[in-house]
Write a protein that holds these residues in place. Structure first.
Motif, PDB file in Angstrom:
ATOM      1  N   THR A 124     -11.816   0.204   1.914  1.00 54.69           N
ATOM      2  CA  THR A 124     -11.613   1.368   1.060  1.00 54.69           C
ATOM      3  C   THR A 124     -10.538   0.961   0.212  1.00 54.69           C
ATOM      4  OG1 THR A 124     -12.080   3.146   2.754  1.00 54.69           O
ATOM      5  CG2 THR A 124     -10.633   4.079   1.058  1.00 54.69           C
ATOM      6  N   THR A 125      -9.511   0.291   0.693  1.00 53.05           N
ATOM      7  CA  THR A 125      -8.533  -0.030  -0.095  1.00 53.05           C
ATOM      8  C   THR A 125      -8.844  -1.140  -1.124  1.00 53.05           C
ATOM      9  OG1 THR A 125      -6.938   0.307   1.786  1.00 53.05           O
ATOM     10  CG2 THR A 125      -6.041  -1.024   0.115  1.00 53.05           C
ATOM     11  N   ALA A 126      -9.937  -2.078  -0.617  1.00 56.93           N
ATOM     12  CA  ALA A 126     -10.333  -3.084  -1.279  1.00 56.93           C
ATOM     13  C   ALA A 126     -11.266  -2.563  -2.619  1.00 56.93           C
ATOM     14  CB  ALA A 126     -11.081  -3.893  -0.721  1.00 56.93           C
ATOM     15  N   ALA A 127     -11.836  -1.618  -2.454  1.00 57.05           N
ATOM     16  CA  ALA A 127     -12.664  -0.891  -3.493  1.00 57.05           C
ATOM     17  C   ALA A 127     -11.676  -0.017  -4.791  1.00 57.05           C
ATOM     18  CB  ALA A 127     -13.665   0.096  -2.991  1.00 57.05           C
ATOM     19  N   ALA A 128     -10.627   0.570  -3.992  1.00 58.12           N
ATOM     20  CA  ALA A 128      -9.650   0.944  -5.110  1.00 58.12           C
ATOM     21  C   ALA A 128      -8.882  -0.204  -5.606  1.00 58.12           C
ATOM     22  CB  ALA A 128      -8.597   1.919  -4.293  1.00 58.12           C
ATOM     23  N   ALA A 129      -8.522  -1.099  -5.021  1.00 54.78           N
ATOM     24  CA  ALA A 129      -7.900  -2.353  -5.946  1.00 54.78           C
ATOM     25  C   ALA A 129      -8.431  -2.862  -6.814  1.00 54.78           C
ATOM     26  CB  ALA A 129      -7.543  -3.320  -4.578  1.00 54.78           C
ATOM     27  N   GLU A 130      -9.964  -2.958  -6.541  1.00 58.79           N
ATOM     28  CA  GLU A 130     -10.843  -3.670  -7.637  1.00 58.79           C
ATOM     29  C   GLU A 130     -10.686  -2.774  -8.978  1.00 58.79           C
ATOM     30  OE1 GLU A 130     -14.111  -5.870  -4.701  1.00 58.79           O
ATOM     31  OE2 GLU A 130     -14.472  -4.069  -5.878  1.00 58.79           O
ATOM     32  N   GLN A 131     -10.771  -1.501  -8.589  1.00 57.21           N
ATOM     33  CA  GLN A 131     -10.752  -0.419  -9.873  1.00 57.21           C
ATOM     34  C   GLN A 131      -9.267  -0.676 -10.551  1.00 57.21           C
ATOM     35  OE1 GLN A 131     -11.878   3.405  -8.621  1.00 57.21           O
ATOM     36  NE2 GLN A 131     -13.625   2.725  -7.747  1.00 57.21           N
ATOM     37  N   MET A 132      -8.245  -0.607  -9.930  1.00 61.53           N
ATOM     38  CA  MET A 132      -6.960  -0.670 -10.541  1.00 61.53           C
ATOM     39  C   MET A 132      -6.663  -1.925 -11.001  1.00 61.53           C
ATOM     40  SD  MET A 132      -3.277  -0.151  -8.555  1.00 61.53           S
ATOM     41  CE  MET A 132      -3.102  -1.907  -7.623  1.00 61.53           C
ATOM     42  N   PHE A 133      -6.983  -2.897 -10.515  1.00 60.05           N
ATOM     43  CA  PHE A 133      -6.791  -4.319 -11.181  1.00 60.05           C
ATOM     44  C   PHE A 133      -7.672  -4.502 -12.496  1.00 60.05           C
ATOM     45  CE2 PHE A 133      -4.737  -5.383  -7.395  1.00 60.05           C
ATOM     46  CZ  PHE A 133      -4.118  -6.626  -7.432  1.00 60.05           C
ATOM     47  N   ALA A 134      -8.774  -4.167 -12.476  1.00 55.15           N
ATOM     48  CA  ALA A 134      -9.596  -3.909 -13.765  1.00 55.15           C
ATOM     49  C   ALA A 134      -9.157  -3.070 -14.871  1.00 55.15           C
ATOM     50  CB  ALA A 134     -11.006  -3.568 -13.409  1.00 55.15           C
ATOM     51  N   ALA A 135      -8.693  -1.920 -14.346  1.00 51.83           N
ATOM     52  CA  ALA A 135      -8.088  -1.106 -15.436  1.00 51.83           C
ATOM     53  C   ALA A 135      -6.594  -1.695 -15.891  1.00 51.83           C
ATOM     54  CB  ALA A 135      -7.571   0.312 -14.832  1.00 51.83           C
ATOM     55  N   ALA A 136      -5.887  -2.389 -15.035  1.00 48.48           N
ATOM     56  CA  ALA A 136      -4.751  -3.029 -15.392  1.00 48.48           C
ATOM     57  C   ALA A 136      -5.049  -4.313 -16.474  1.00 48.48           C
ATOM     58  CB  ALA A 136      -3.873  -3.558 -14.446  1.00 48.48           C
ATOM     59  N   ALA A 137      -6.240  -4.967 -16.291  1.00 52.12           N
ATOM     60  CA  ALA A 137      -6.684  -6.018 -17.113  1.00 52.12           C
ATOM     61  C   ALA A 137      -6.928  -5.602 -18.325  1.00 52.12           C
ATOM     62  CB  ALA A 137      -7.776  -6.947 -16.583  1.00 52.12           C
ATOM     63  N   ARG A 138      -7.529  -4.118 -18.321  1.00 49.61           N
ATOM     64  CA  ARG A 138      -8.083  -3.646 -19.740  1.00 49.61           C
ATOM     65  C   ARG A 138      -6.832  -3.280 -20.554  1.00 49.61           C
ATOM     66  NH1 ARG A 138     -12.168  -1.207 -16.207  1.00 49.61           N
ATOM     67  NH2 ARG A 138     -10.643   0.562 -16.220  1.00 49.61           N
ATOM     68  N   ASP A 139      -5.962  -2.937 -19.893  1.00 45.21           N
ATOM     69  CA  ASP A 139      -4.567  -2.805 -20.510  1.00 45.21           C
ATOM     70  C   ASP A 139      -3.735  -3.935 -20.973  1.00 45.21           C
ATOM     71  OD1 ASP A 139      -5.135  -0.148 -20.672  1.00 45.21           O
ATOM     72  OD2 ASP A 139      -4.025   0.476 -18.881  1.00 45.21           O
ATOM     73  N   GLY A 140      -4.287  -5.051 -20.689  1.00 46.46           N
ATOM     74  CA  GLY A 140      -3.654  -6.530 -21.055  1.00 46.46           C
ATOM     75  C   GLY A 140      -2.564  -6.824 -20.100  1.00 46.46           C
ATOM     76  N   VAL A 141      -2.901  -6.429 -18.798  1.00 46.74           N
ATOM     77  CA  VAL A 141      -1.776  -6.571 -17.630  1.00 46.74           C
ATOM     78  C   VAL A 141      -2.430  -7.406 -16.660  1.00 46.74           C
ATOM     79  CG1 VAL A 141      -0.444  -5.803 -15.865  1.00 46.74           C
ATOM     80  CG2 VAL A 141      -0.382  -4.734 -18.194  1.00 46.74           C
ATOM     81  N   ALA A 142      -1.961  -8.591 -16.416  1.00 45.26           N
ATOM     82  CA  ALA A 142      -2.527  -9.638 -15.301  1.00 45.26           C
ATOM     83  C   ALA A 142      -1.727  -9.108 -13.945  1.00 45.26           C
ATOM     84  CB  ALA A 142      -2.290 -11.112 -15.762  1.00 45.26           C
ATOM     85  N   MET A 143      -2.579  -9.259 -12.877  1.00 43.50           N
ATOM     86  CA  MET A 143      -2.132  -8.792 -11.687  1.00 43.50           C
ATOM     87  C   MET A 143      -2.697  -9.589 -10.679  1.00 43.50           C
ATOM     88  SD  MET A 143      -2.117  -4.745 -10.243  1.00 43.50           S
ATOM     89  CE  MET A 143      -1.303  -4.055 -11.498  1.00 43.50           C
ATOM     90  N   THR A 144      -1.959  -9.996  -9.633  1.00 40.54           N
ATOM     91  CA  THR A 144      -2.770 -10.519  -8.611  1.00 40.54           C
ATOM     92  C   THR A 144      -2.565  -9.890  -7.186  1.00 40.54           C
ATOM     93  OG1 THR A 144      -0.614 -12.055  -7.897  1.00 40.54           O
ATOM     94  CG2 THR A 144      -2.192 -12.893  -9.800  1.00 40.54           C
ATOM     95  N   LEU A 145      -3.407 -10.287  -6.112  1.00 39.94           N
ATOM     96  CA  LEU A 145      -3.063  -9.817  -5.005  1.00 39.94           C
ATOM     97  C   LEU A 145      -2.226 -10.981  -4.197  1.00 39.94           C
ATOM     98  CD1 LEU A 145      -3.703  -8.163  -2.432  1.00 39.94           C
ATOM     99  CD2 LEU A 145      -5.634  -9.226  -1.891  1.00 39.94           C
ATOM    100  N   ALA A 146      -0.939 -10.637  -3.761  1.00 40.43           N
ATOM    101  CA  ALA A 146      -0.072 -11.771  -3.574  1.00 40.43           C
ATOM    102  C   ALA A 146       0.060 -11.483  -1.856  1.00 40.43           C
ATOM    103  CB  ALA A 146       1.636 -11.209  -3.937  1.00 40.43           C
ATOM    104  N   SER A 147      -0.288 -10.862  -1.075  1.00 44.63           N
ATOM    105  CA  SER A 147      -0.306 -10.362   0.288  1.00 44.63           C
ATOM    106  C   SER A 147      -0.886  -9.354   0.603  1.00 44.63           C
ATOM    107  CB  SER A 147       0.972 -10.442   0.819  1.00 44.63           C
ATOM    108  OG  SER A 147       1.335 -10.462   2.181  1.00 44.63           O
TER     109      SER A 147
END
Length: 304
Positions: free
Chosen positions: A153-176
């Motif tokens: 569940t968390t993984a699916a939500a994270a994928e949506q959030m990271f993709a939205a951030a990327a569309r806004d020009g923000v690079a985000m990584t999973l650090a832990s």
């Protein structure tokens, strides 16, 4: 070894000759980062020593002008220093109903529940819990192995959030991400061996008390790798974007600034926790900063 002796001497002289609020805050700020509460210690051997940053309002995020690099404008990580610079929450969370119109939907104790509350008073049960649905999300990774996993569940939500951030020009990584009971045991024990248990409890969650073990929480990094697990991360684009937008995908910043008397941990702008879109949005709309307050639970500043 004293790495800031000149700054310390200057701060002491300033406090002694001009006992203003600024000089007192400056003196206290010299000690920032010596010990800081942290729930996110993925590797005691490689991670920078945690420290905290503060500003003058729980609703505000530290900026470059108020980062710990400036002893003039930054408060110390100690409760006394934060009291000197700004009001702090009381040690006891004020009971709050989950929401007007948002009925209790999930368990607060079941580790498989998105509303699980884990803190220094509320360990996981069982202590060695392992999520049954660990997966590796399709997001940019700064780690590998178990740390690159989340529950589904968390993984699916994270994928949506990271993709939205990327569309806004923000690079985000999973650090832990996920951290097993065994990994947390090794991490905590290494702190105890090097610092003693009292100090270890300010830097690493005890085994069975970490949100990372539940699979519902993870740490983010900035795409450029700047300020990982450091106070200055709060000013990086990934942290700024997440603070403003994470609730739209079901996440909250679990350890907000100035609420350590309730959560037991100093500000961690990188630690996100999934609670679901409805609850996260409700918390944001109502200005409720912690899960303890949102669910009407007692504060957990230290272990029982």
């Amino acid at each position: 070894m004293c790495h800031n002796c000149a700054v310390i001497g200057e701060a002491v002289r300033a406090a002694a000759t001009t006992p203003s609020r600024r000089s007192v805050a400056r003196l206290l700020a010299v000690g920032a980062g010596l010990t800081a509460l942290s729930a996110c210690t993925p590797d005691a051997g490689t991670r920078p020593t945690p420290s905290s940053s503060t500003t003058s309002s729980p609703a505000a995020s530290p900026t470059a002008a108020t980062s710990p690099a400036s002893a003039e404008t930054s408060a110390s990580t100690s409760p006394a220093a934060e009291t000197a610079s700004a009001p702090t929450p009381t040690a006891a969370a004020t009971p709050t109903s989950p929401a007007a119109g948002l009925a209790r939907q999930h368990s607060l104790t079941d580790p498989a529940s998105p509303w699980l509350v884990v803190n220094k008073h509320r360990p996981l049960s069982p202590a060695d819990y392992v999520p049954a649905d660990l997966v590796q999300p399709n997001v940019p990774l700064a780690v590998s192995g178990e740390a690159a996993q989340l529950n589904s569940t968390t993984a699916a939500a994270a994928e949506q959030m990271f993709a939205a951030a990327a569309r806004d020009g923000v690079a985000m990584t999973l650090a832990s991400g996920y951290r097993s009971y065994g990994t947390q045991t090794a991490t905590y024990n290494s702190y105890v061996a090097s610092r003693g248990q009292a100090e270890a409890d300010t830097a690493s969650a005890r085994p069975g008390y970490s949100e990372h073990q539940s699979g519902w929480a993870f740490d983010i990094g900035d795409g450029g790798g700047a300020c990982g697990f450091q106070p200055c991360f709060a000013d990086q684009p990934a942290a700024v974007w997440a603070k403003a937008n994470a609730h739209r995908f079901g996440f909250v910043v679990r350890y907000p600034w100035m609420f350590h008397p309730i959560t037991g941990y100093y500000y961690e702008s990188w630690h996100l926790r999934y609670v679901g879109v409805e609850a996260a949005t409700d918390m944001a709309n109502r200005g409720i900063a912690t899960l303890e307050e949102y669910f009407g639970l007692e504060a957990a500043p230290g272990y029982l």
